[in-house]
Design a protein around this motif. Sequence first.
Motif, PDB file in Angstrom:
ATOM      1  N   PRO A 124     -36.169 -12.971   9.888  1.00 62.14           N
ATOM      2  CA  PRO A 124     -35.098 -12.438   9.348  1.00 62.14           C
ATOM      3  C   PRO A 124     -33.910 -13.094   9.444  1.00 62.14           C
ATOM      4  N   THR A 125     -32.917 -12.593   8.675  1.00 61.55           N
ATOM      5  CA  THR A 125     -31.383 -13.055   8.779  1.00 61.55           C
ATOM      6  C   THR A 125     -30.462 -12.170   9.531  1.00 61.55           C
ATOM      7  N   PRO A 126     -30.283 -12.416  10.615  1.00 59.27           N
ATOM      8  CA  PRO A 126     -29.681 -11.400  11.496  1.00 59.27           C
ATOM      9  C   PRO A 126     -28.242 -11.249  11.216  1.00 59.27           C
ATOM     10  N   ASN A 127     -27.549 -10.180  11.290  1.00 66.18           N
ATOM     11  CA  ASN A 127     -26.435  -9.669  11.105  1.00 66.18           C
ATOM     12  C   ASN A 127     -25.451  -9.318  12.375  1.00 66.18           C
ATOM     13  N   PRO A 128     -25.026 -10.286  13.359  1.00 67.46           N
ATOM     14  CA  PRO A 128     -24.674 -10.067  14.499  1.00 67.46           C
ATOM     15  C   PRO A 128     -23.601  -8.974  14.624  1.00 67.46           C
ATOM     16  N   ALA A 129     -22.745  -9.147  13.570  1.00 66.93           N
ATOM     17  CA  ALA A 129     -21.539  -8.351  13.492  1.00 66.93           C
ATOM     18  C   ALA A 129     -21.887  -6.805  13.269  1.00 66.93           C
ATOM     19  N   ALA A 130     -22.996  -6.450  12.628  1.00 61.36           N
ATOM     20  CA  ALA A 130     -23.342  -5.169  12.387  1.00 61.36           C
ATOM     21  C   ALA A 130     -24.331  -4.626  13.535  1.00 61.36           C
ATOM     22  N   LEU A 131     -24.965  -5.345  14.167  1.00 61.29           N
ATOM     23  CA  LEU A 131     -25.636  -5.070  15.496  1.00 61.29           C
ATOM     24  C   LEU A 131     -24.700  -5.058  16.555  1.00 61.29           C
ATOM     25  N   GLU A 132     -23.676  -5.710  16.832  1.00 57.69           N
ATOM     26  CA  GLU A 132     -22.805  -5.400  17.674  1.00 57.69           C
ATOM     27  C   GLU A 132     -22.088  -4.136  17.740  1.00 57.69           C
ATOM     28  N   PHE A 133     -21.639  -4.005  16.353  1.00 56.72           N
ATOM     29  CA  PHE A 133     -21.085  -2.358  16.022  1.00 56.72           C
ATOM     30  C   PHE A 133     -21.955  -1.595  16.551  1.00 56.72           C
ATOM     31  N   LEU A 134     -23.070  -1.299  16.107  1.00 55.91           N
ATOM     32  CA  LEU A 134     -24.342  -0.356  16.470  1.00 55.91           C
ATOM     33  C   LEU A 134     -24.317  -0.330  17.850  1.00 55.91           C
ATOM     34  N   LEU A 135     -24.432  -1.302  18.574  1.00 52.24           N
ATOM     35  CA  LEU A 135     -24.443  -1.374  20.100  1.00 52.24           C
ATOM     36  C   LEU A 135     -23.450  -0.739  20.823  1.00 52.24           C
ATOM     37  N   SER A 136     -22.109  -0.818  20.356  1.00 54.03           N
ATOM     38  CA  SER A 136     -20.881  -0.627  20.886  1.00 54.03           C
ATOM     39  C   SER A 136     -20.374   0.724  20.159  1.00 54.03           C
ATOM     40  N   ARG A 137     -20.939   1.486  19.033  1.00 47.77           N
ATOM     41  CA  ARG A 137     -20.360   2.457  18.445  1.00 47.77           C
ATOM     42  C   ARG A 137     -19.967   3.413  19.411  1.00 47.77           C
ATOM     43  N   ARG A 138     -18.981   4.294  19.280  1.00 47.04           N
ATOM     44  CA  ARG A 138     -18.579   5.411  20.018  1.00 47.04           C
ATOM     45  C   ARG A 138     -17.668   6.490  19.040  1.00 47.04           C
ATOM     46  N   SER A 139     -18.374   7.922  19.055  1.00 46.84           N
ATOM     47  CA  SER A 139     -17.746   8.704  18.534  1.00 46.84           C
ATOM     48  C   SER A 139     -16.357   8.958  19.181  1.00 46.84           C
ATOM     49  N   ARG A 140     -15.398   9.584  18.348  1.00 43.46           N
ATOM     50  CA  ARG A 140     -14.193   9.857  19.060  1.00 43.46           C
ATOM     51  C   ARG A 140     -13.915  11.522  18.975  1.00 43.46           C
ATOM     52  N   PRO A 141     -13.705  12.037  20.064  1.00 43.88           N
ATOM     53  CA  PRO A 141     -13.575  13.420  20.042  1.00 43.88           C
ATOM     54  C   PRO A 141     -12.769  14.000  18.997  1.00 43.88           C
ATOM     55  N   ALA A 142     -13.263  14.834  18.548  1.00 42.80           N
ATOM     56  CA  ALA A 142     -12.422  15.515  17.359  1.00 42.80           C
ATOM     57  C   ALA A 142     -11.082  15.914  17.422  1.00 42.80           C
ATOM     58  N   LYS A 143     -10.894  16.508  18.907  1.00 36.06           N
ATOM     59  CA  LYS A 143      -9.578  16.972  19.447  1.00 36.06           C
ATOM     60  C   LYS A 143      -8.721  15.998  19.532  1.00 36.06           C
ATOM     61  N   THR A 144      -8.945  14.811  19.781  1.00 39.57           N
ATOM     62  CA  THR A 144      -8.158  13.486  19.672  1.00 39.57           C
ATOM     63  C   THR A 144      -7.623  13.007  18.206  1.00 39.57           C
ATOM     64  N   LEU A 145      -8.207  13.405  17.275  1.00 42.85           N
ATOM     65  CA  LEU A 145      -7.788  12.890  16.034  1.00 42.85           C
ATOM     66  C   LEU A 145      -6.636  13.573  15.357  1.00 42.85           C
ATOM     67  N   ILE A 146      -5.825  12.457  14.881  1.00 42.86           N
ATOM     68  CA  ILE A 146      -4.558  12.975  14.183  1.00 42.86           C
ATOM     69  C   ILE A 146      -4.369  12.426  12.793  1.00 42.86           C
ATOM     70  N   GLY A 147      -3.353  12.679  12.156  1.00 44.25           N
ATOM     71  CA  GLY A 147      -3.138  11.980  10.703  1.00 44.25           C
ATOM     72  C   GLY A 147      -2.581  10.575  11.226  1.00 44.25           C
ATOM     73  N   PRO A 148      -2.652   9.781  10.163  1.00 42.89           N
ATOM     74  CA  PRO A 148      -2.928  10.080   8.943  1.00 42.89           C
ATOM     75  C   PRO A 148      -4.632   9.905   8.828  1.00 42.89           C
ATOM     76  N   VAL A 149      -5.116  10.624   7.651  1.00 44.16           N
ATOM     77  CA  VAL A 149      -6.604  10.429   7.725  1.00 44.16           C
ATOM     78  C   VAL A 149      -6.785   9.935   6.281  1.00 44.16           C
ATOM     79  N   PRO A 150      -7.892   9.401   6.011  1.00 45.00           N
ATOM     80  CA  PRO A 150      -8.422   8.531   4.773  1.00 45.00           C
ATOM     81  C   PRO A 150      -7.974   9.331   3.647  1.00 45.00           C
ATOM     82  N   THR A 151      -7.473   8.526   2.676  1.00 44.16           N
ATOM     83  CA  THR A 151      -7.023   9.054   1.223  1.00 44.16           C
ATOM     84  C   THR A 151      -8.127   9.305   0.495  1.00 44.16           C
ATOM     85  N   ARG A 152      -8.273   9.651  -0.585  1.00 42.29           N
ATOM     86  CA  ARG A 152      -9.477   9.966  -1.478  1.00 42.29           C
ATOM     87  C   ARG A 152     -10.182   8.720  -1.670  1.00 42.29           C
TER      88      ARG A 152
END
Length: 192
Positions: free
Chosen positions: A2-30
Amino acid sequence: MPTPNPAALEFLLSRRSRPAKTLIGPVPTRDALGPLLEAAARTPDHGKLEPWRFIVLEKPALTRLSILVADMAAGRDLDDDQRQKAINQYANADLAVAVISSPKDSPKVPHIEQVYSAGAACLALLNASLAAGWGANWLSGWASHDPVFRKRGLDLADHEVIAGFIHIGTEKTAPPERPRPDLDAITTWVTE
């Protein structure tokens, strides 16, 4: 090999949801939200049924939903904290995407597989948002399971349910890391 994608795997191994109550603007545009929704739509989908859809909720819609939840909470056996938490999920948000499970009639693809696909779309949108640098969180709550809320709040069809609300915004504080599952305790290896 297989052809590895180390950056993608590192992201998945370190991903962390952010509590919604800590989110502020700006938000993504359309324009910024478009690729995130596109990534979510690439979720596994047995039979290519697209058994999900997205409802993008901007601030005025979220304010309207917070009022609906406040009205509905009055008739429920909730303590003040539970009631306020449900209201704040919408009142304090600037952008959320409702991922709607919308199963299709299919002789080949069971209903449950279509529901799983909607859940996968939630995770794909959450991860795409985090990978794009936004803070994001996947929430549900009692209102999302209430048929009156689904109909009055989002005008869902009778067969549709809310798989989740993906809140997206700017992270104001980084959350601490939390304990992760013990892989040995949740993994069984079958060798024969």
